[in-house]
Motif scaffolding. Structure first.
Motif, PDB file in Angstrom:
ATOM      1  N   VAL A  25       0.863  -1.179   0.000  1.00 17.49           N
ATOM      2  CA  VAL A  25       0.000   0.000   0.000  1.00 17.49           C
ATOM      3  C   VAL A  25       0.900   1.230   0.000  1.00 17.49           C
ATOM      4  N   VAL A  26       0.488   2.233  -0.756  1.00 18.79           N
ATOM      5  CA  VAL A  26       1.183   3.519  -0.739  1.00 18.79           C
ATOM      6  C   VAL A  26       0.307   4.469   0.062  1.00 18.79           C
ATOM      7  N   GLN A  27       0.874   5.031   1.103  1.00 19.85           N
ATOM      8  CA  GLN A  27       0.134   5.882   2.031  1.00 19.85           C
ATOM      9  C   GLN A  27       0.687   7.300   1.956  1.00 19.85           C
ATOM     10  N   SER A  28      -0.205   8.272   1.925  1.00 17.82           N
ATOM     11  CA  SER A  28       0.247   9.666   1.924  1.00 17.82           C
ATOM     12  C   SER A  28      -0.109  10.333   3.242  1.00 17.82           C
ATOM     13  N   LYS A  29       0.612  11.394   3.529  1.00 12.79           N
ATOM     14  CA  LYS A  29       0.368  12.139   4.762  1.00 12.79           C
ATOM     15  C   LYS A  29      -0.942  12.914   4.641  1.00 12.79           C
ATOM     16  N   HIS A  30      -1.508  13.231   5.772  1.00 17.53           N
ATOM     17  CA  HIS A  30      -2.759  13.971   5.870  1.00 17.53           C
ATOM     18  C   HIS A  30      -2.454  15.312   6.524  1.00 17.53           C
ATOM     19  N   GLU A  56      -2.565   1.122  10.084  1.00 16.52           N
ATOM     20  CA  GLU A  56      -3.594   0.876   9.069  1.00 16.52           C
ATOM     21  C   GLU A  56      -2.966   0.401   7.763  1.00 16.52           C
ATOM     22  N   ALA A  57      -1.879   1.029   7.353  1.00 18.37           N
ATOM     23  CA  ALA A  57      -1.190   0.639   6.119  1.00 18.37           C
ATOM     24  C   ALA A  57      -0.667  -0.789   6.227  1.00 18.37           C
ATOM     25  N   ARG A  58      -0.097  -1.143   7.380  1.00 22.54           N
ATOM     26  CA  ARG A  58       0.415  -2.504   7.579  1.00 22.54           C
ATOM     27  C   ARG A  58      -0.723  -3.521   7.486  1.00 22.54           C
ATOM     28  N   ASP A  59      -1.859  -3.216   8.108  1.00 18.19           N
ATOM     29  CA  ASP A  59      -3.003  -4.127   8.069  1.00 18.19           C
ATOM     30  C   ASP A  59      -3.516  -4.323   6.641  1.00 18.19           C
ATOM     31  N   ILE A  60      -3.571  -3.250   5.866  1.00 18.30           N
ATOM     32  CA  ILE A  60      -4.001  -3.351   4.461  1.00 18.30           C
ATOM     33  C   ILE A  60      -3.019  -4.205   3.674  1.00 18.30           C
ATOM     34  N   ALA A  61      -1.724  -3.977   3.864  1.00 15.64           N
ATOM     35  CA  ALA A  61      -0.701  -4.743   3.142  1.00 15.64           C
ATOM     36  C   ALA A  61      -0.799  -6.230   3.481  1.00 15.64           C
ATOM     37  N   VAL A  62      -1.017  -6.563   4.760  1.00 13.72           N
ATOM     38  CA  VAL A  62      -1.143  -7.968   5.159  1.00 13.72           C
ATOM     39  C   VAL A  62      -2.385  -8.586   4.523  1.00 13.72           C
ATOM     40  N   GLN A  63      -3.493  -7.865   4.488  1.00 12.86           N
ATOM     41  CA  GLN A  63      -4.701  -8.390   3.849  1.00 12.86           C
ATOM     42  C   GLN A  63      -4.448  -8.676   2.372  1.00 12.86           C
ATOM     43  N   ARG A  64      -3.722  -7.815   1.712  1.00 12.37           N
ATOM     44  CA  ARG A  64      -3.397  -8.023   0.288  1.00 12.37           C
ATOM     45  C   ARG A  64      -2.454  -9.204   0.108  1.00 12.37           C
ATOM     46  N   GLU A  67      -4.697 -12.224   0.382  1.00 18.76           N
ATOM     47  CA  GLU A  67      -5.463 -12.384  -0.866  1.00 18.76           C
ATOM     48  C   GLU A  67      -4.588 -13.007  -1.953  1.00 18.76           C
ATOM     49  N   ASN A  68      -3.357 -12.529  -2.071  1.00 16.05           N
ATOM     50  CA  ASN A  68      -2.430 -13.066  -3.069  1.00 16.05           C
ATOM     51  C   ASN A  68      -2.130 -14.536  -2.797  1.00 16.05           C
ATOM     52  N   ALA A  69      -1.949 -14.895  -1.518  1.00 17.42           N
ATOM     53  CA  ALA A  69      -1.687 -16.284  -1.141  1.00 17.42           C
ATOM     54  C   ALA A  69      -2.907 -17.164  -1.418  1.00 17.42           C
ATOM     55  N   ASN A  70      -4.097 -16.655  -1.131  1.00 24.13           N
ATOM     56  CA  ASN A  70      -5.319 -17.414  -1.417  1.00 24.13           C
ATOM     57  C   ASN A  70      -5.472 -17.682  -2.907  1.00 24.13           C
ATOM     58  N   GLN A  71      -5.120 -16.716  -3.730  1.00 18.89           N
ATOM     59  CA  GLN A  71      -5.184 -16.894  -5.185  1.00 18.89           C
ATOM     60  C   GLN A  71      -4.281 -18.026  -5.658  1.00 18.89           C
TER      61      GLN A  71
END
Length: 107
Positions: A25-30, A56-64, A67-71
């Motif tokens: 995930v690419v995360q930008s500052k707010h 949050e970024a780490r959690d999104i990356a792990v979910q992805r 998903e890649n492993a499930n595929q």
């Protein structure tokens, strides 16, 4: 999905290596977080807005990654590692990668 930084899963036998899997995930500052970070830099301490953003970024990356492993039909991902890199001013990439494997439960 089992995922681990270790190379093995206790009580399980790796029967097949399916290949490398990734999640990123690419995360930008707010602007709000930047203002609070500027204030914190004066008095010191944890910058919770950035901590929350990276969690949050780490959690999104792990979910992805999952998903890649499930595929690939994986039962687990072993040897996972995290890395970050700057993409441009104000944003960074968080990537997780590992090896997707099939498992057999030891009897």
């Amino acid at each position: 999905m089992i995922y681990s930084t270790t190379e093995t899963i206790p009580g399980k036998e790796i029967t097949e290596i399916l290949g490398v899997v990734t999640g990123n995930v690419v995360q930008s500052k707010h602007i709000g977080r930047d203002i609070m970070a500027s204030l914190k830099s004066i008095i010191g301490g944890e910058i919770r807005g950035y901590t929350e953003m990276l969690t949050e970024a780490r959690d999104i990356a792990v979910q992805r990654l999952i998903e890649n492993a499930n595929q690939k039909g994986a039962d687990a991902v072993v040897g996972i590692r995290f890395t970050t890199s700057a993409i441009m001013d104000g944003s960074c990439e968080l990537m997780v990668f590992g090896t997707a494997v099939k498992l057999r439960t030891n009897a």
